[in-house]
Design an enzyme around this catalytic site. Structure first.
Site, short mmCIF file in Angstrom:
data_model
loop_
_atom_site.label_atom_id
_atom_site.label_comp_id
_atom_site.label_asym_id
_atom_site.label_seq_id
_atom_site.Cartn_x
_atom_site.Cartn_y
_atom_site.Cartn_z
N HIS A 18 0.98 -1.39 -0.12
CA HIS A 18 -0.22 -0.05 -0.07
C HIS A 18 1.01 1.29 0.00
O HIS A 18 1.00 1.95 -0.91
CB HIS A 18 -0.97 0.03 1.88
N LYS A 42 -16.79 -7.39 5.01
CA LYS A 42 -15.19 -7.86 5.97
C LYS A 42 -15.17 -7.66 7.98
O LYS A 42 -16.00 -6.54 8.42
CB LYS A 42 -14.68 -7.55 5.51
N ARG A 91 -2.11 -5.55 -8.66
CA ARG A 91 -1.62 -7.13 -7.85
C ARG A 91 -1.33 -8.21 -9.40
O ARG A 91 -0.06 -8.98 -9.45
CB ARG A 91 -1.59 -7.71 -6.98
N SER A 129 -3.39 -7.63 2.98
CA SER A 129 -3.69 -7.45 4.15
C SER A 129 -3.63 -9.12 4.85
O SER A 129 -3.27 -9.11 5.98
CB SER A 129 -4.44 -7.13 4.39
P1 ADP Z 1 -6.22 -5.88 0.27
O1 ADP Z 1 -6.68 -6.86 -0.90
O2 ADP Z 1 -4.64 -6.15 0.73
O3 ADP Z 1 -6.67 -6.24 1.06
P2 ADP Z 1 -7.14 -3.15 0.63
O4 ADP Z 1 -8.32 -3.15 -0.36
O5 ADP Z 1 -6.51 -2.70 1.51
O6 ADP Z 1 -6.64 -4.37 -0.26
O7 ADP Z 1 -6.66 -2.68 -1.03
C1 ADP Z 1 -6.47 -0.84 -1.61
C2 ADP Z 1 -5.75 -0.72 -2.50
O8 ADP Z 1 -4.10 -0.97 -2.47
C3 ADP Z 1 -6.52 -1.70 -3.49
O9 ADP Z 1 -5.79 -0.89 -4.65
C4 ADP Z 1 -5.00 -2.62 -3.63
O10 ADP Z 1 -5.15 -3.35 -5.13
C5 ADP Z 1 -3.93 -2.04 -3.68
N1 ADP Z 1 -2.63 -2.64 -3.05
C6 ADP Z 1 -2.90 -3.25 -1.50
N2 ADP Z 1 -1.53 -4.39 -1.53
C7 ADP Z 1 -0.97 -4.47 -2.52
C8 ADP Z 1 0.17 -4.52 -3.53
N3 ADP Z 1 0.77 -5.64 -2.92
N4 ADP Z 1 0.46 -4.19 -4.17
C9 ADP Z 1 0.10 -2.60 -4.71
N5 ADP Z 1 -1.43 -2.36 -4.87
C10 ADP Z 1 -1.92 -3.08 -3.72
#
Ligand code: ADP
Length: 162
Positions: A18, A42, A91, A129
């Site tokens: 992130h 969730k 990703r 996460s």
């Molecule tokens: P998660 O899938 O980890 O629960 P979130 O809903 O918190 O993620 O994700 C917020 C944003 O961050 C999304 O656009 C997600 O694609 C991006 N994101 C999460 N982890 C990564 C990563 N390792 N590399 C690139 N983008 C990421």
């Protein structure tokens, strides 16, 4: 008017993946609002307040990043913040279908708001996460996956479990 982007997510908790997206986004947009989504579907590990605090601590060196939270439709929130862009990270191919659907529906709701995708840093392509929580739950090291204060917060959460 400067360019303002919203970077939405659950951030339960914030990872180096992130932070990589947030940091890169902050170099392109005048302001990046990282916003924690109240996700009713969730069951989160960290409360909204805890997630916000961890994000604030880990982004405090980046002057044009602001941390907030929102409920309801993303596009309504984006308009309320007078932002003109949404930043998302990609990703893997598996992220693509869902993100395409979201970007398309958001464009239909408001064609003035553009969604920008950033490819993950190769070092973090496997990082989520959920993976971090799974590792921390069984007391495996998450040392190079999250900032130190997040590692500490995870340790406290799982200290009395198992
Ligand atoms: P998660 O899938 O980890 O629960 P979130 O809903 O918190 O993620 O994700 C917020 C944003 O961050 C999304 O656009 C997600 O694609 C991006 N994101 C999460 N982890 C990564 C990563 N390792 N590399 C690139 N983008 C990421």
């Amino acid at each position: 008017m400067g360019s303002i982007a919203v970077c939405p997510g659950s951030f339960d908790p914030v990872t180096l993946g992130h932070l990589d997206i947030i940091t890169r986004g902050s170099k392109v947009f005048d302001k990046v609002i990282v916003s924690v989504l109240h996700n009713r579907n969730k069951q989160p590990l960290f409360t909204i307040e805890e997630r916000i605090e961890l994000l604030k601590q880990t982004t405090k060196e980046i002057p044009n990043v602001e941390v907030d939270h929102f409920n309801g439709l993303l596009i309504d929130y984006v308009k309320k913040k007078k932002a003109n862009a949404i930043i998302k990270g990609l990703r893997a191919v598996s992220d693509f279908e869902y993100e395409l659907q979201m970007a398309s529906i958001n464009r239909k709701l408001d064609e003035d708001v553009e969604t920008f995708f950033m490819m993950t840093n190769n070092n973090y392509s496997y990082l989520s996460s959920s993976i971090v929580k799974e590792l921390a739950k069984y007391h495996a090291s998450v040392n190079d996956l999250v900032p130190e204060i997040v590692e500490e917060a995870l340790r406290k959460k799982y200290a009395f479990s198992n």
